[in-house]
Write an enzyme that holds these catalytic residues in place. Structure first.
Site, short mmCIF file in Angstrom:
data_model
loop_
_atom_site.label_atom_id
_atom_site.label_comp_id
_atom_site.label_asym_id
_atom_site.label_seq_id
_atom_site.Cartn_x
_atom_site.Cartn_y
_atom_site.Cartn_z
N HIS A 36 -14.76 -4.81 13.67
CA HIS A 36 -14.95 -6.18 13.20
C HIS A 36 -14.13 -7.08 14.11
CE1 HIS A 36 -11.17 -5.05 11.36
NE2 HIS A 36 -10.95 -6.28 10.93
N HIS A 38 -11.55 -9.35 13.49
CA HIS A 38 -10.19 -9.80 13.21
C HIS A 38 -9.35 -9.73 14.48
CE1 HIS A 38 -9.29 -9.68 8.59
NE2 HIS A 38 -9.14 -10.90 9.07
N ASP A 40 -6.30 -8.83 15.12
CA ASP A 40 -5.48 -7.64 15.40
C ASP A 40 -6.32 -6.47 15.92
OD1 ASP A 40 -6.48 -7.73 12.72
OD2 ASP A 40 -5.20 -6.06 12.16
N HIS A 41 -7.64 -6.61 15.87
CA HIS A 41 -8.53 -5.58 16.39
C HIS A 41 -9.21 -6.00 17.70
CE1 HIS A 41 -8.53 -3.00 12.69
NE2 HIS A 41 -8.04 -4.14 12.23
#
Length: 245
Positions: A36, A38, A40-41
């Site tokens: 996904h 976000h 932090d990814h």
């Protein structure tokens, strides 16, 4: 690579050196699967696009991700356009192919297949995100399921179904009690507690459950593991950076 968090290229290089895994040396980093979008990814995505290209990758980067991935990549390429022009047209004479990105915006089903592996995507419930995915990774001798960020999902149970490895996110019930009501509402909607994950493992029956994206909030690793072992007696491993299994 699955997801692109901060420092991903340096950590991959450290794993390549420490575990003698040449495939993780920067010039070989050419495929990324995003669960996904976000931050932090994905904040490491420009690192994966540009650093291996500078270090003499000779192929485009391929990115599989949810709808919105192409727009994100286009913005990143635009942001670094001056840098790329200098590296390709200046004295470096960099390989223009290495700075290209092939984006595949995914839907549930088989999204990648080659001689070594088949990758299937399935939807997971990550709060209010419209598009969040887990992945099932099939080789000749192993099946690995990666949850991505998710609340409790029967899709994970279905796609694991006795898989060799289930890599799943988790948060501590003990630590959760210390959070404010607003944060408790958020985390209980977007993520999976230790007890919920143990109950899910009873149904999914992985041979090995590896924890990642762990949220402790002051609790200890041992207390989180005890919360799970009170419910499920299978093999549980608390994952750490650069672990190899």
């Amino acid at each position: 690579l699955f997801d692109a968090g901060p420092g991903i290229v340096r950590r991959a290089a450290a794993a390549a050196l420490g575990h003698k895994l040449d495939a993780l040396n920067p010039p070989h980093l050419d495929t990324v699967f995003l669960t996904h979008l976000h931050s932090d990814h994905t904040v490491g995505l420009p690192d994966v696009i540009f650093t291996p290209a500078v270090l003499e990758r000779h192929a485009p980067l391929t990115v599989y991700g949810p709808p919105g991935t192409r727009r994100m990549v286009n913005h990143l390429l635009a942001a670094w356009a001056e840098d790329v022009a200098m590296r390709v047209n200046g004295l470096e004479r960099g390989d223009a192919k290495a700075y290209r990105v092939n984006v595949h915006e995914i839907a549930p089903g088989v999204i990648h297949r080659d001689a070594n592996v088949t990758v299937k995507a399935f939807r997971v419930p990550h709060g209010s995100w419209r598009h969040a995915f887990g992945f099932r990774f099939e080789t000749l001798d192993k099946t690995i399921v990666i949850s991505g960020d998710t609340g409790v999902s029967e899709e994970i149970v279905k796609h694991c179904n006795g898989c060799d490895v289930l890599l799943h996110e988790v948060y501590s019930v003990e630590g959760f009690k210390r959070r404010t009501p607003q944060w408790q509402k958020y985390h209980s909607t977007f993520h999976t507690s230790s007890v919920q994950l143990a109950e899910l493992a009873q149904r999914a029956k992985p041979k090995r459950l590896i924890l990642h994206h762990q949220l402790l909030w002051g609790a200890t690793v041992e207390s989180l593991l005890n919360e799970m072992r009170a419910v499920w007696n299978g093999e549980i491993i608390y994952g750490n950076d650069l672990d190899i299994f």
